[in-house]
Design a protein around this motif. Structure first.
Motif, PDB file in Angstrom:
ATOM      1  N   ALA A   1      44.064  88.474 -82.438  1.00  0.00           N
ATOM      2  CA  ALA A   1      43.868  89.926 -82.425  1.00  0.00           C
ATOM      3  C   ALA A   1      42.599  90.264 -83.188  1.00  0.00           C
ATOM      4  O   ALA A   1      42.398  89.804 -84.309  1.00  0.00           O
ATOM      5  CB  ALA A   1      45.074  90.622 -83.061  1.00  0.00           C
ATOM      6  N   PRO A   2      41.700  91.056 -82.607  1.00  0.00           N
ATOM      7  CA  PRO A   2      40.443  91.377 -83.286  1.00  0.00           C
ATOM      8  C   PRO A   2      40.679  92.235 -84.518  1.00  0.00           C
ATOM      9  O   PRO A   2      41.643  92.983 -84.602  1.00  0.00           O
ATOM     10  CB  PRO A   2      39.665  92.156 -82.220  1.00  0.00           C
ATOM     11  CG  PRO A   2      40.709  92.731 -81.335  1.00  0.00           C
ATOM     12  CD  PRO A   2      41.822  91.726 -81.307  1.00  0.00           C
ATOM     13  N   ARG A   3      39.789  92.087 -85.455  1.00  0.00           N
ATOM     14  CA  ARG A   3      39.867  92.878 -86.678  1.00  0.00           C
ATOM     15  C   ARG A   3      38.913  94.059 -86.559  1.00  0.00           C
ATOM     16  O   ARG A   3      37.713  93.881 -86.391  1.00  0.00           O
ATOM     17  CB  ARG A   3      39.501  92.024 -87.892  1.00  0.00           C
ATOM     18  CG  ARG A   3      40.551  90.962 -88.185  1.00  0.00           C
ATOM     19  CD  ARG A   3      40.136  90.111 -89.356  1.00  0.00           C
ATOM     20  NE  ARG A   3      41.214  89.213 -89.752  1.00  0.00           N
ATOM     21  CZ  ARG A   3      41.118  88.326 -90.729  1.00  0.00           C
ATOM     22  NH1 ARG A   3      39.993  88.219 -91.391  1.00  0.00           N
ATOM     23  NH2 ARG A   3      42.135  87.551 -91.031  1.00  0.00           N
ATOM     24  N   PRO A   4      39.415  95.276 -86.668  1.00  0.00           N
ATOM     25  CA  PRO A   4      38.562  96.439 -86.445  1.00  0.00           C
ATOM     26  C   PRO A   4      37.533  96.669 -87.528  1.00  0.00           C
ATOM     27  O   PRO A   4      36.549  97.341 -87.311  1.00  0.00           O
ATOM     28  CB  PRO A   4      39.555  97.601 -86.370  1.00  0.00           C
ATOM     29  CG  PRO A   4      40.732  97.123 -87.132  1.00  0.00           C
ATOM     30  CD  PRO A   4      40.808  95.650 -86.908  1.00  0.00           C
ATOM     31  N   VAL A   5      37.751  96.174 -88.731  1.00  0.00           N
ATOM     32  CA  VAL A   5      36.812  96.387 -89.817  1.00  0.00           C
ATOM     33  C   VAL A   5      36.297  95.035 -90.293  1.00  0.00           C
ATOM     34  O   VAL A   5      37.053  94.216 -90.778  1.00  0.00           O
ATOM     35  CB  VAL A   5      37.455  97.142 -90.998  1.00  0.00           C
ATOM     36  CG1 VAL A   5      36.476  97.255 -92.154  1.00  0.00           C
ATOM     37  CG2 VAL A   5      37.896  98.529 -90.565  1.00  0.00           C
TER      38      VAL A   5
ATOM     39  N   GLY B 194      31.240  98.244 -88.429  1.00  0.00           N
ATOM     40  CA  GLY B 194      32.523  97.568 -88.499  1.00  0.00           C
ATOM     41  C   GLY B 194      33.686  98.461 -88.126  1.00  0.00           C
ATOM     42  O   GLY B 194      34.787  97.986 -87.953  1.00  0.00           O
ATOM     43  N   MET B 195      33.461  99.759 -87.987  1.00  0.00           N
ATOM     44  CA  MET B 195      34.566 100.678 -87.732  1.00  0.00           C
ATOM     45  C   MET B 195      34.133 101.670 -86.661  1.00  0.00           C
ATOM     46  O   MET B 195      33.174 102.407 -86.843  1.00  0.00           O
ATOM     47  CB  MET B 195      34.955 101.408 -89.020  1.00  0.00           C
ATOM     48  CG  MET B 195      36.156 102.337 -88.864  1.00  0.00           C
ATOM     49  SD  MET B 195      36.567 103.215 -90.395  1.00  0.00           S
ATOM     50  CE  MET B 195      37.168 101.877 -91.402  1.00  0.00           C
ATOM     51  N   ASP B 196      34.841 101.656 -85.527  1.00  0.00           N
ATOM     52  CA  ASP B 196      34.542 102.619 -84.484  1.00  0.00           C
ATOM     53  C   ASP B 196      35.607 103.704 -84.481  1.00  0.00           C
ATOM     54  O   ASP B 196      36.458 103.763 -85.367  1.00  0.00           O
ATOM     55  CB  ASP B 196      34.434 101.925 -83.125  1.00  0.00           C
ATOM     56  CG  ASP B 196      35.727 101.197 -82.751  1.00  0.00           C
ATOM     57  OD1 ASP B 196      36.752 101.387 -83.449  1.00  0.00           O
ATOM     58  OD2 ASP B 196      35.706 100.441 -81.767  1.00  0.00           O
ATOM     59  N   ALA B 197      35.557 104.578 -83.475  1.00  0.00           N
ATOM     60  CA  ALA B 197      36.491 105.713 -83.443  1.00  0.00           C
ATOM     61  C   ALA B 197      37.938 105.245 -83.349  1.00  0.00           C
ATOM     62  O   ALA B 197      38.834 105.847 -83.943  1.00  0.00           O
ATOM     63  CB  ALA B 197      36.148 106.618 -82.265  1.00  0.00           C
ATOM     64  N   LYS B 198      38.166 104.155 -82.599  1.00  0.00           N
ATOM     65  CA  LYS B 198      39.537 103.667 -82.466  1.00  0.00           C
ATOM     66  C   LYS B 198      40.062 103.114 -83.792  1.00  0.00           C
ATOM     67  O   LYS B 198      41.234 103.300 -84.134  1.00  0.00           O
ATOM     68  CB  LYS B 198      39.591 102.600 -81.381  1.00  0.00           C
ATOM     69  CG  LYS B 198      39.343 103.129 -79.976  1.00  0.00           C
ATOM     70  CD  LYS B 198      39.305 102.030 -78.950  1.00  0.00           C
ATOM     71  CE  LYS B 198      38.050 101.202 -79.055  1.00  0.00           C
ATOM     72  NZ  LYS B 198      37.903 100.220 -77.957  1.00  0.00           N
ATOM     73  N   ALA B 199      39.199 102.433 -84.538  1.00  0.00           N
ATOM     74  CA  ALA B 199      39.613 101.916 -85.836  1.00  0.00           C
ATOM     75  C   ALA B 199      39.889 103.044 -86.817  1.00  0.00           C
ATOM     76  O   ALA B 199      40.824 102.980 -87.613  1.00  0.00           O
ATOM     77  CB  ALA B 199      38.545 100.975 -86.387  1.00  0.00           C
ATOM     78  N   VAL B 200      39.059 104.096 -86.765  1.00  0.00           N
ATOM     79  CA  VAL B 200      39.292 105.252 -87.633  1.00  0.00           C
ATOM     80  C   VAL B 200      40.616 105.913 -87.287  1.00  0.00           C
ATOM     81  O   VAL B 200      41.377 106.341 -88.175  1.00  0.00           O
ATOM     82  CB  VAL B 200      38.127 106.254 -87.505  1.00  0.00           C
ATOM     83  CG1 VAL B 200      38.434 107.546 -88.255  1.00  0.00           C
ATOM     84  CG2 VAL B 200      36.839 105.640 -88.037  1.00  0.00           C
ATOM     85  N   ALA B 201      40.931 105.996 -85.988  1.00  0.00           N
ATOM     86  CA  ALA B 201      42.207 106.587 -85.579  1.00  0.00           C
ATOM     87  C   ALA B 201      43.381 105.753 -86.091  1.00  0.00           C
ATOM     88  O   ALA B 201      44.380 106.296 -86.593  1.00  0.00           O
ATOM     89  CB  ALA B 201      42.258 106.696 -84.056  1.00  0.00           C
TER      90      ALA B 201
ATOM     91  N   THR C 110      46.073  96.279 -81.826  1.00  0.00           N
ATOM     92  CA  THR C 110      44.667  95.939 -82.024  1.00  0.00           C
ATOM     93  C   THR C 110      44.100  95.197 -80.815  1.00  0.00           C
ATOM     94  O   THR C 110      42.923  95.349 -80.481  1.00  0.00           O
ATOM     95  CB  THR C 110      44.508  95.072 -83.280  1.00  0.00           C
ATOM     96  OG1 THR C 110      45.373  93.926 -83.200  1.00  0.00           O
ATOM     97  CG2 THR C 110      44.846  95.863 -84.526  1.00  0.00           C
ATOM     98  N   ARG C 111      44.929  94.409 -80.143  1.00  0.00           N
ATOM     99  CA  ARG C 111      44.450  93.703 -78.953  1.00  0.00           C
ATOM    100  C   ARG C 111      44.160  94.687 -77.826  1.00  0.00           C
ATOM    101  O   ARG C 111      43.141  94.592 -77.134  1.00  0.00           O
ATOM    102  CB  ARG C 111      45.485  92.671 -78.509  1.00  0.00           C
ATOM    103  CG  ARG C 111      44.967  91.677 -77.466  1.00  0.00           C
ATOM    104  CD  ARG C 111      46.041  90.670 -77.096  1.00  0.00           C
ATOM    105  NE  ARG C 111      46.515  89.925 -78.250  1.00  0.00           N
ATOM    106  CZ  ARG C 111      47.733  90.009 -78.751  1.00  0.00           C
ATOM    107  NH1 ARG C 111      48.628  90.810 -78.205  1.00  0.00           N
ATOM    108  NH2 ARG C 111      48.075  89.291 -79.798  1.00  0.00           N
ATOM    109  N   LYS C 112      45.053  95.647 -77.619  1.00  0.00           N
ATOM    110  CA  LYS C 112      44.835  96.634 -76.565  1.00  0.00           C
ATOM    111  C   LYS C 112      43.679  97.571 -76.887  1.00  0.00           C
ATOM    112  O   LYS C 112      42.984  98.041 -75.984  1.00  0.00           O
ATOM    113  CB  LYS C 112      46.117  97.439 -76.332  1.00  0.00           C
ATOM    114  CG  LYS C 112      47.230  96.643 -75.664  1.00  0.00           C
ATOM    115  CD  LYS C 112      48.422  97.534 -75.353  1.00  0.00           C
ATOM    116  CE  LYS C 112      49.505  96.777 -74.593  1.00  0.00           C
ATOM    117  NZ  LYS C 112      50.660  97.642 -74.252  1.00  0.00           N
TER     118      LYS C 112
END
Length: 291
Positions: A17-21, A83-90, A268-270
């Motif tokens: 699973a990717p790490r968003p940050v 390292g942080m996009d809108a999906k990670a912020v959400a 996180t994968r999706k």
């Protein structure tokens, strides 16, 4: 007659699973800086002399003014490092809101704080950078929710950030799964719960006076002597509280941990945080366009 040759299809390795940050250079520098300042903020009274007028009650406003912008700087530097996009912020907002809502459920009852379970598992799945940001933001949000804003808040934010970051640094994220992973997280949650309580005790211990010669803080005394008194203070005042927090974290990790880890990894994968964003020309999708 030619016989069909059976060909074996190579198995795909399971995707992590990717790490968003991700901790980039600027975020790492900000994190190291805030950690060093945090360590100094917690421990400087042990090195102060009698005439320093020490007490966190006096330096807390200055530390609050210094630490809070530094914690924000970690988030800003992480965003600047892509390292942080809108999906990670959400996802950060959702998990922080859940953690802030969990904290009041056990506050004041033998130290039972279910938010530690969520912070440990989130840091494990989403990585140390996300873990530090999540722990700090969650503690800030819970302080606003419960009215617990005060000079202790930046210390709580730091301590919870360190706790979640440590879960993201645990080894074997690609290899250790199943019961072994739950056991490791339970052990970390148990030890980390005591570590959090001990660090926060150090913040408040130097303010309290008149508790007894054997457990009170004595400004200007040798560090070894004060540390011995601090150990006695922790044993006398907070072991039961920390034990309740640690035991609840272990129970929740062993009973609900597998389901939560699976849900976090699926989410996180999706979300595909690492997938590059591309834009297609609108001309090719027009129904009147002939290729």
């Amino acid at each position: 007659m030619n016989r069909p040759v059976a060909r074996s299809t190579p198995r795909r390795a399971p995707r992590r699973a990717p790490r968003p940050v991700r901790i980039g250079p600027r975020a790492a520098a900000a994190l190291v800086l805030v950690t060093l300042i945090g360590i100094a903020a917690f421990g400087w009274p042990l090195l102060a002399d009698r005439q320093s007028g020490l007490a966190h009650s006096q330096d807390a406003p200055w530390l609050f003014a210094a630490l809070l912008p530094l914690l924000v700087a970690v988030v800003v530097a992480t965003v600047a490092d892509d390292g942080m996009d809108a999906k990670a912020v959400a996802m950060l907002g959702v998990l922080a809101a859940v953690g802030a809502a969990l904290r009041p459920l056990g506050a004041g009852t033998a130290g039972l704080e279910p938010m530690f379970f969520l912070m440990a598992l989130s840091g494990r799945v989403l990585g140390p950078g996300f873990g530090f940001v999540l722990g700090s933001v969650t503690m800030f949000a819970s302080a606003l929710l419960t009215g617990g804003v005060g000079p202790w808040m930046p210390f709580q934010m730091l301590a919870m950030g360190w706790f979640s970051l440590g879960a993201g640094l645990l080894p074997g994220s690609d290899r250790i799964r199943g019961r072994a992973e739950l056991g490791m997280l339970a052990a970390y949650g148990f030890a980390g719960s005591f570590a959090y309580g001990t660090i926060m005790n150090l913040q408040g211990w130097v303010i309290l006076q008149g508790m007894g010669q054997g457990i009170s803080f004595h400004p200007g005394e040798p560090v070894a002597a004060n540390l011995a008194r601090f150990a006695a203070y922790c044993l006398a005042t907070s072991v039961g509280w920390d034990l309740g927090r640690a035991a609840l974290t272990v129970v929740l990790t062993l009973t609900l941990g597998a389901a939560l880890l699976k849900a976090l990894r699926r989410a996180t994968r999706k979300a595909a945080f690492d997938a590059p964003v591309t834009f297609e020309s609108g001309a090719g999708s027009s129904p009147d366009h002939n290729p």
